[in-house]
Structure formats: structure tokens, C-alpha cells
Scaffold this motif. Structure first.
Motif, PDB file in Angstrom:
ATOM      1  N   GLY A   1       0.835  -1.194   0.000  1.00  0.00           N
ATOM      2  CA  GLY A   1       0.000   0.000   0.000  1.00  0.00           C
ATOM      3  C   GLY A   1       0.866   1.238   0.000  1.00  0.00           C
ATOM      4  N   ILE A   2       0.531   2.202  -0.839  1.00  0.00           N
ATOM      5  CA  ILE A   2       1.294   3.446  -0.916  1.00  0.00           C
ATOM      6  C   ILE A   2       0.448   4.667  -0.560  1.00  0.00           C
ATOM      7  CG2 ILE A   2       2.991   2.575  -2.553  1.00  0.00           C
ATOM      8  CD1 ILE A   2       1.359   3.862  -4.797  1.00  0.00           C
ATOM      9  N   ALA A   3      -0.854   4.456  -0.430  1.00  0.00           N
ATOM     10  CA  ALA A   3      -1.798   5.506  -0.041  1.00  0.00           C
ATOM     11  C   ALA A   3      -3.109   4.801   0.277  1.00  0.00           C
ATOM     12  CB  ALA A   3      -1.982   6.536  -1.160  1.00  0.00           C
ATOM     13  N   PRO A   4      -4.045   5.473   0.956  1.00  0.00           N
ATOM     14  CA  PRO A   4      -5.334   4.834   1.206  1.00  0.00           C
ATOM     15  C   PRO A   4      -5.976   4.311  -0.075  1.00  0.00           C
ATOM     16  CG  PRO A   4      -5.151   6.844   2.476  1.00  0.00           C
ATOM     17  CD  PRO A   4      -3.962   6.821   1.567  1.00  0.00           C
ATOM     18  N   ASP A   5      -6.373   3.037  -0.080  1.00  0.00           N
ATOM     19  CA  ASP A   5      -7.021   2.391  -1.218  1.00  0.00           C
ATOM     20  C   ASP A   5      -6.157   2.318  -2.467  1.00  0.00           C
ATOM     21  OD1 ASP A   5      -9.407   1.781   0.113  1.00  0.00           O
ATOM     22  OD2 ASP A   5     -10.204   3.792  -0.258  1.00  0.00           O
ATOM     23  N   THR A   6      -4.851   2.434  -2.326  1.00  0.00           N
ATOM     24  CA  THR A   6      -3.946   2.413  -3.478  1.00  0.00           C
ATOM     25  C   THR A   6      -2.806   1.444  -3.219  1.00  0.00           C
ATOM     26  OG1 THR A   6      -4.453   4.734  -3.931  1.00  0.00           O
ATOM     27  CG2 THR A   6      -2.534   3.805  -5.033  1.00  0.00           C
ATOM     28  N   LEU A   7      -2.548   0.580  -4.198  1.00  0.00           N
ATOM     29  CA  LEU A   7      -1.564  -0.488  -4.040  1.00  0.00           C
ATOM     30  C   LEU A   7      -0.561  -0.448  -5.184  1.00  0.00           C
ATOM     31  CD1 LEU A   7      -1.307  -3.079  -2.105  1.00  0.00           C
ATOM     32  CD2 LEU A   7      -2.125  -4.340  -4.107  1.00  0.00           C
ATOM     33  N   LEU A   8       0.710  -0.522  -4.847  1.00  0.00           N
ATOM     34  CA  LEU A   8       1.774  -0.718  -5.824  1.00  0.00           C
ATOM     35  C   LEU A   8       2.086  -2.208  -5.885  1.00  0.00           C
ATOM     36  CD1 LEU A   8       4.068   0.609  -7.628  1.00  0.00           C
ATOM     37  CD2 LEU A   8       5.514   0.400  -5.578  1.00  0.00           C
ATOM     38  N   PHE A   9       2.208  -2.776  -7.079  1.00  0.00           N
ATOM     39  CA  PHE A   9       2.473  -4.209  -7.190  1.00  0.00           C
ATOM     40  C   PHE A   9       3.400  -4.475  -8.369  1.00  0.00           C
ATOM     41  CE2 PHE A   9      -1.313  -3.371  -9.713  1.00  0.00           C
ATOM     42  CZ  PHE A   9      -1.061  -4.048 -10.900  1.00  0.00           C
ATOM     43  N   GLY A  10       4.031  -5.648  -8.346  1.00  0.00           N
ATOM     44  CA  GLY A  10       4.915  -5.995  -9.447  1.00  0.00           C
ATOM     45  C   GLY A  10       5.391  -7.431  -9.363  1.00  0.00           C
ATOM     46  N   ASN A  11       6.139  -7.815 -10.382  1.00  0.00           N
ATOM     47  CA  ASN A  11       6.641  -9.179 -10.483  1.00  0.00           C
ATOM     48  C   ASN A  11       7.926  -9.174 -11.277  1.00  0.00           C
ATOM     49  OD1 ASN A  11       6.671 -11.629 -12.650  1.00  0.00           O
ATOM     50  ND2 ASN A  11       6.060 -12.396 -10.636  1.00  0.00           N
ATOM     51  N   VAL A  12       8.885 -10.002 -10.859  1.00  0.00           N
ATOM     52  CA  VAL A  12      10.102 -10.256 -11.627  1.00  0.00           C
ATOM     53  C   VAL A  12      10.210 -11.769 -11.789  1.00  0.00           C
ATOM     54  CG1 VAL A  12      12.598 -10.010 -11.769  1.00  0.00           C
ATOM     55  CG2 VAL A  12      11.241  -8.205 -10.676  1.00  0.00           C
ATOM     56  N   ARG A  13      10.393 -12.228 -13.016  1.00  0.00           N
ATOM     57  CA  ARG A  13      10.528 -13.662 -13.295  1.00  0.00           C
ATOM     58  C   ARG A  13      11.769 -13.904 -14.136  1.00  0.00           C
ATOM     59  NH1 ARG A  13       8.229 -18.752 -13.900  1.00  0.00           N
ATOM     60  NH2 ARG A  13       8.481 -19.734 -15.941  1.00  0.00           N
ATOM     61  N   TYR A  14      12.593 -14.842 -13.696  1.00  0.00           N
ATOM     62  CA  TYR A  14      13.761 -15.268 -14.461  1.00  0.00           C
ATOM     63  C   TYR A  14      13.603 -16.742 -14.791  1.00  0.00           C
ATOM     64  CZ  TYR A  14      18.455 -16.859 -15.558  1.00  0.00           C
ATOM     65  OH  TYR A  14      19.536 -17.441 -16.178  1.00  0.00           O
ATOM     66  N   ALA A  15      13.774 -17.100 -16.076  1.00  0.00           N
ATOM     67  CA  ALA A  15      13.654 -18.493 -16.511  1.00  0.00           C
ATOM     68  C   ALA A  15      14.899 -18.880 -17.295  1.00  0.00           C
ATOM     69  CB  ALA A  15      12.410 -18.694 -17.373  1.00  0.00           C
ATOM     70  N   SER A  16      15.480 -20.031 -16.959  1.00  0.00           N
ATOM     71  CA  SER A  16      16.740 -20.490 -17.547  1.00  0.00           C
ATOM     72  C   SER A  16      16.459 -21.322 -18.799  1.00  0.00           C
ATOM     73  CB  SER A  16      17.527 -21.304 -16.518  1.00  0.00           C
ATOM     74  OG  SER A  16      18.750 -21.740 -17.051  1.00  0.00           O
ATOM     75  N   TYR A  17      16.102 -20.647 -19.903  1.00  0.00           N
ATOM     76  CA  TYR A  17      15.716 -21.339 -21.126  1.00  0.00           C
ATOM     77  C   TYR A  17      16.904 -21.885 -21.915  1.00  0.00           C
ATOM     78  CZ  TYR A  17      10.689 -20.548 -21.212  1.00  0.00           C
ATOM     79  OH  TYR A  17       9.349 -20.601 -20.947  1.00  0.00           O
TER      80      TYR A  17
END
Length: 387
Positions: free
Chosen positions: A243-259
Motif C-alpha cells: 500500500g502506498i496511499a489509502p485504497d492504493t496499491l503498488l504491485f509488481g513481479n520479476v521472473r527469471y527463466a533459464s531457457y
């Protein structure tokens, strides 16, 4: 102060990952494990790619002409169930399609790549258990059963003596595992979760032909049917939200795949190519890193919305396998979520700009086509119920 809770990041994950690296389709997402209470969901995604280029092979009958769309529309579907046994223990069951490919070049085999095709299908069933030490720290882990099948055709003047080669790979199932941990601060809707997914080794029964003729008729010392060992890549997922403010969300994802460990080298293909290439493979896929970052906002007790941007890593140069005619990508996703009583409905649309690439064959690598300014549009919907 009031923060969004639960997995608001789902707003940006309702579509299949047309922007992901390698053969990724679902990104092996486990966010359902962090849903509150008991929860079940169904998801559906549709992707419409536009991937065309220009034939640049001087040996092609279509030299300098355009190559029509090589990307076929595809759908994805998924199922998830999360059950809360106690305050500290819970379990999730996830059914998804982790990997896939739908690439077909139009035209005949007198053009550079006409008739070349790569079709990959998969599904996986994953069971995950979670244990919470307290309100902050938890661990999770489980088993994954996965099946993969494929059909690859090398067709066109760019392939020389292998023009007309086909490898049909029958479905094979195998097991792998995942393990990870999470840190949470419920007062600010903070969660950071790290998950390792093991590689899964498949032994695919393989039939090799050239122009429909089994290779054992061409070279009796090589069997037309054999087994090909293929490793689905190990990967690491980092998911976060705060949460970064009331009713507000920061989100994310990092994915590493060894292809780079995903080598597909059937016995006849390997024998035919080995004199010029040490490490033969029908596919050349570089390790991939995918990053997404977004913001979700709750408008009232029922409605939320989100926007997210994504980035998929590029290779060392823009020479790529004809079976994956793109090099990196950037995306933007808009999502919406409606929640009423026990029902949760979320949907989204994603636009992906695919990186320019030059499909190549031969040793040394020789450009056969140029693909520029391509894109894909994905839409998806997810319906969930708490019980």
C-alpha cells in the motif's frame, strides 16, 4: 488509513502473458495461495498476435516480399483452489498451461521459411502447502505434475537439406517441485514472495520424417521413432505489493527463466546437423527476465482498477530462431475488478509491442527474414468465489 488487501495484483494478471519471454504462458503464478479464506477461481485468456515480416533470403522464390502473419490466435484456461485449514496452514491447487507456442509461416517451401511451424502444448497441476510462522513470515512448497507435447516443422529454402523435416513429439508427463517464502505486513498490505520452480525433465517419444517419409527409410542406421530428452526450465519468481496511499496499491513481479537449458535435439536432426554445430537444437531460446510494475486503486467497496507496464528481456543480438520471431517486448495492461459478497470478477486487456528480430539459420548464422513493428493484444477474465 485504509489499504487494498488481498491480491489486487491479479488485476494485471488476467491475461495470458503474450509479453513473457521464452515459451512462458502462465508465468507459474501462485498468488491464489495468498487469497483470504477459502477461495476458488476459473480463468480464461485469448491472445491475437500480429507477427509479420519480410523475406530477405536471396535463395527464396519470394525474396523481398512480405511474410504474412506467423502468429496464430491462442487461448489459455486455468483453475485455482485455495483452502485455509487453520490460521497457520493452507493449501492451493493450481491447474494452468505454463508453456506454449503457435507459430506457422505462410507460403510454400520454395520461400525462405514457408511452412515452418512450431506448436507446443502443455498443462500442469500444482499442489502447494503454506505454513505461517506469524503475521509476517511464511514458507510454501509443493509438487508440480506437468505434461508437454510438440510438433515442429522446418520448411523453406533457408533449411537446405532439412527442408521438409518434421519432428512430432508425443505428450510426456513428469514431476518437479517448487519452494519459497514470503514476508508480509498486513497493516500496509505489504507482501514480498520469492518462489523457486525446479526444472522438469521430459522424455518425449519422437517421430522424425522428411517430406512425410520416416528417416529410417533414408538412413537405416537411425530409427524414425526415438526418445528426446527435453528440460522445461527452472525459474525464480519474485512477487511484491505494498500500500502506498489509502485504497492504493503498488504491485509488481520479476521472473527469471533459464531457457538456455531447454535443448531439443532428436536423434536424426542431431546427426544431420552435428558436423557443423556442436550443440544442436531445434530451438534456440535465451534465458529470459520478465518485469512488470503497476498500480491498483479501489474506487468503492465493489470496484477497483489497475494499470501496469511490462518488459521482457532481449537477446544479445536480434538474430533469433525462426520458431520465435521476436526479440524482447514491452506491454501495458489495464484491469478492472468487481467484488460483491462472495463473488469476485476481474478482467483485463493487454497490448504488447514485440521487439524487432531477424530469423536466422545456418552456421554461421545467416539472416533469412526481418520482423519489425509487430504486436499482440490479449484479453482475459477471471471469476472467483469465496466459500
Amino acid at each position: 488509513m485504509k489499504f487494498l488487501t488481498g491480491t489486487a495484483a491479479i488485476l494485471a494478471a488476467t491475461t495470458s502473458l503474450a509479453s513473457a519471454g521464452g515459451l512462458d504462458r502462465s508465468s507459474q503464478n501462485i498468488n491464489i495461495l495468498f487469497e483470504r479464506g477459502n477461495y476458488v477461481e476459473l480463468s480464461f485468456g485469448f491472445t491475437d498476435p500480429s507477427v509479420d515480416g519480410t523475406d530477405t533470403s536471396p535463395f527464396s522464390s519470394a525474396f523481398g516480399e512480405s511474410i504474412g502473419n506467423t502468429g496464430s490466435n491462442f487461448t489459455t484456461a486455468g483453475f485455482g483452489l485455495k483452502y485455509q485449514f487453520t490460521d497457520k496452514t493452507s493449501f492451493a491447487l493450481i491447474i494452468d498451461e505454463p508453456y506454449g507456442s503457435d507459430v506457422t509461416y505462410p507460403g510454400d517451401n520454395t520461400t525462405a521459411l514457408g511452412g515452418t511451424e512450431a506448436i507446443v502444448d502443455s498443462y500442469a497441476v500444482t499442489g502447494i502447502a503454506r505454513y505461517k510462522f506469524d503475521d509476517n513470515w511464511s514458507v510454501h512448497g509443493g509438487l508440480r505434475y506437468q505434461e508437454i507435447s510438440a510438433n515442429v516443422t522446418l520448411s523453406g529454402a533457408a533449411y537446405g537439406g532439412l527442408n521438409g523435416y518434421n519432428g512430432a513429439f508425443e505428450s510426456d508427463g513428469a514431476f518437479g517441485y517448487l519452494i519459497g517464502g514470503a514476508y508480509e505486513r498486513p497493516d500496509i498490505a505489504l507482501r514480498v514472495a520469492l518462489t523457486y520452480n525446479s526444472k522438469i525433465t521430459h522424455d518425449l517419444r519422437t517421430t522424425e520424417t522428411i517430406n512425410g517419409i520416416g528417416v529410417n527409410l533414408i538412413n537405416p542406421t537411425l530409427a524414425a521413432r526415438s526418445e528426446t530428452e527435453v528440460e522445461a526450465p527452472e525459474s525464480i519468481n519474485l512477487d511484491f505489493q505494498s500500500g502506498i496511499a489509502p485504497d492504493t496499491l503498488l504491485f509488481g513481479n520479476v521472473r527469471y527463466a533459464s531457457y538456455e537449458d531447454t535443448v531439443v535435439s532428436p536423434i536424426f536432426f542431431d546427426a544431420a546437423v552435428e558436423p557443423t554445430i556442436e550443440n544442436t537444437s531445434l530451438t534456440t531460446i535465451e534465458d529470459s527476465t520478465d518485469v512488470s510494475l503497476g498500480v491498483a486503486r479501489r474506487f468503492n467497496e465493489n470496484w477497483s482498477g489497475s494499470i501496469a507496464v511490462g518488459w521482457s528481456s532481449k537477446g544479445d543480438d536480434d538474430l533469433v530462431s525462426p520458431l520465435a520471431p521476436r526479440n524482447g517486448s514491452q506491454s501495458i495492461t489495464l484491469g478492472a475488478r468487481y467484488e460483491q459478497d462472495a463473488m469476485v470478477i476481474s478482467g483485463g486487456i493487454r497490448y504488447t509491442a514485440l521487439g524487432d528480430a531477424r530469423p536466422e539459420t545456418g552456421t554461421p548464422d545467416v539472416e533469412r527474414a526481418v520482423f519489425e513493428d509487430n504486436s499482440a493484444v490479449s484479453v482475459g477474465v477471471r471469476v472467483g468465489f469465496r466459500f
